[in-house]
Enzyme design. Structure first.
Site, mmCIF file in Angstrom:
data_model
loop_
_atom_site.group_PDB
_atom_site.id
_atom_site.type_symbol
_atom_site.label_atom_id
_atom_site.label_comp_id
_atom_site.label_asym_id
_atom_site.label_seq_id
_atom_site.Cartn_x
_atom_site.Cartn_y
_atom_site.Cartn_z
ATOM 1 N N ASN A 1 0.907 -1.321 0.023
ATOM 2 C CA ASN A 1 -0.011 0.016 0.068
ATOM 3 C C ASN A 1 0.742 1.182 -0.022
ATOM 4 O O ASN A 1 0.266 2.222 -0.555
ATOM 5 C CB ASN A 1 -0.944 -0.206 1.211
ATOM 6 C CG ASN A 1 -0.467 -0.397 2.440
ATOM 7 O OD1 ASN A 1 0.062 -1.444 2.664
ATOM 8 N ND2 ASN A 1 -0.397 0.560 3.482
ATOM 9 N N CYS B 1 2.229 8.557 12.828
ATOM 10 C CA CYS B 1 2.279 9.432 13.954
ATOM 11 C C CYS B 1 1.974 8.569 15.319
ATOM 12 O O CYS B 1 0.691 8.200 15.629
ATOM 13 C CB CYS B 1 1.539 10.524 14.335
ATOM 14 S SG CYS B 1 1.843 11.698 15.636
HETATM 15 C C1 LIG Z 1 -6.824 -0.359 3.637
HETATM 16 C C2 LIG Z 1 -5.885 -1.562 3.684
HETATM 17 C C3 LIG Z 1 -6.053 -2.538 4.541
HETATM 18 C C4 LIG Z 1 -7.483 -2.287 5.326
HETATM 19 O O1 LIG Z 1 -8.566 -2.240 4.823
HETATM 20 P P1 LIG Z 1 -9.944 -1.548 5.463
HETATM 21 O O2 LIG Z 1 -11.308 -2.304 4.869
HETATM 22 O O3 LIG Z 1 -9.671 0.012 5.629
HETATM 23 O O4 LIG Z 1 -9.890 -1.947 7.071
HETATM 24 C C5 LIG Z 1 -5.876 -3.633 4.657
HETATM 25 N N1 LIG Z 1 -4.490 -3.975 3.607
HETATM 26 C C6 LIG Z 1 -3.879 -2.991 3.107
HETATM 27 C C7 LIG Z 1 -2.967 -3.374 2.132
HETATM 28 C C8 LIG Z 1 -4.599 -1.717 2.836
HETATM 29 O O5 LIG Z 1 -4.317 -0.860 1.823
#
Ligand SMILES: *Cc1c(COP(=O)(O)O)cnc(C)c1O
Length: 393
Positions: free
Chosen positions: A149, A323
């Site tokens: 991400n 943070c």
């Molecule tokens: C956003 C994200 C999550 C969490 O998903 P939510 O639906 O916001 O709980 C988990 N893993 C990755 C790689 C993400 O980008």
């Protein structure tokens, strides 16, 4: 406002909202009820399940709706740990996972499980050889994300899956960033468990899913009613699930086109920034990268400071820094990739959507040029760097 934070969340597509609206208004029945009002919801949930299953080459019975990616990750890892602890207590993951995976693994360590956190290379990639070397007779689960991400690096998931399958170890992948962006097929990838989330692909927040391969005998995370074939209790989030289905339908129909548009914008932005701002560089892979991800280090600045100044110019971006308890910690992903703490702090993430325009990016480049210049003028490390250069002649 210029929104460059699509890895954090995306704008809901108008057709997704339209698909959801009836289930937020007149079709409010509980899918578990026998009457006609409940039946409409039940039918809509079944349809969304089919759409989502088809998108990853799974069967509808293998899709379990959750409250999001975080719940899916928690469920997959905790349930395998619980179910397989008689066979072993060793789990393999990586240092660059989302906190939903990392913190779940850390919790399990407190309960007597042992976790290997694999290193990654400079591009954020896991080596299949190092994975193989980490496998032990008591390894019960491998959990490695499909795409990161922060830096957008795509992991060699098919090879990892093949290795896990060959060794008889369950394999979970957090595909939250990849779902709807790149083609995914649970058979080709040999995955047993896969997490996804609607709000990362223009769907609503608060809904996601866990794919559980048939025959993988893991228990429930939430106990209560018999929803989701007794594996995930709680009245279904019908509007959310319908929106998730609509978002997946939309994403599958335009994946190529969307990826091409984002790749073009991404390469344009990277190209201009590299050319026009000195001492900056791309973090992550240039090739195995999500189409919309730009993550760059601008040396001698603090990413958090740049973010605030960008925000004042109407530009929404992100830095990997988190943070925690008042102190700004450098990104665990960039640190695992071998960046210095200073360079990790100097990073910015800009994640694009196909709706961004070249004109917007031109404005971003212009603003960033000024902001980076301003921050460097105030930077002691930049001053020291320049002085060292002059001393060398
Ligand atoms: C956003 C994200 C999550 C969490 O998903 P939510 O639906 O916001 O709980 C988990 N893993 C990755 C790689 C993400 O980008």
């Amino acid at each position: 406002m210029i929104y460059l934070d699509n890895a954090a969340t995306t704008k809901m597509a108008p057709e997704v909202l339209e698909a959801m609206l009836p289930y937020l208004t007149e079709l409010y029945g509980n899918p578990g009820s026998i009457h006609a009002c409940g039946a409409a919801g039940k039918k809509a949930v079944a349809q969304a399940r089919r759409t989502i299953a088809r998108a990853i080459g799974a069967r509808p019975e293998e899709i379990y709706f959750t409250s999001g990616g975080t719940e899916a990750d928690n469920w997959a890892i905790q349930a395998v740990a619980e179910n397989c602890s008689h066979r072993g207590k060793h789990i393999i993951t990586t240092k660059i996972e989302h906190h939903a995976v990392l913190h779940t693994c850390m919790e399990l360590e407190k309960k007597g499980f042992q976790v290997t956190y694999l290193d990654v290379d400079r591009e954020g990639k896991v080596s299949v050889d190092s994975l193989e070397a980490a496998i032990r007779p008591d390894t019960i689960l491998i959990s490695i994300m499909y795409a990161n991400n922060e830096v957008g690096t795509i992991e060699p998931v098919a090879q990892i899956g093949a290795m896990a399958r060959q060794r008889g170890i369950l394999f979970h992948t957090d595909a939250v960033q990849a779902f709807g962006q790149v083609p995914l097929d649970v058979e080709e990838l040999c995955v047993d468990l896969l997490s996804a989330s609607a709000h990362k692909l223009n769907g609503p927040k608060g809904v996601g899913m866990l794919y559980i391969r048939e025959g993988v005998g893991i228990g429930s995370l939430l106990h209560g009613g018999a929803q989701e074939r007794k594996r995930r209790a709680g009245t279904e989030n019908v509007p959310g699930i319908v929106g998730f289905g609509a978002a997946v339908e939309r994403a599958m129909g335009r994946m190529e086109e969307k990826a091409a548009a984002e790749r073009h914008l991404r390469d344009y932005l990277i190209g201009r920034l590299e050319q026009e701002i000195p001492y900056c560089g791309v973090n992550g892979s240039r090739t195995d990268r999500l189409p919309g991800n730009v993550n760059m280090t601008f040396r001698f600045i603090r990413g958090e400071s740049a973010l605030i100044l960008l925000d004042m110019k109407g530009i929404c971006a992100s830095s990997g820094s988190a943070c925690t308890s008042g102190a700004v910690e450098p990104s665990h992903v960039l640190m695992a990739m071998g960046l210095s703490e200073e360079d990790a702090h100097g990073s910015l993430r800009m994640t694009l959507s196909e709706e961004n325009t070249v004109e917007e990016l031109d404005y971003v480049v212009e603003q960033l040029r000024q902001i980076v210049g301003k921050l460097r003028d105030m930077s002691a490390s930049y001053e020291a760097f320049l002085a060292a250069g002059e001393a060398e002649g």
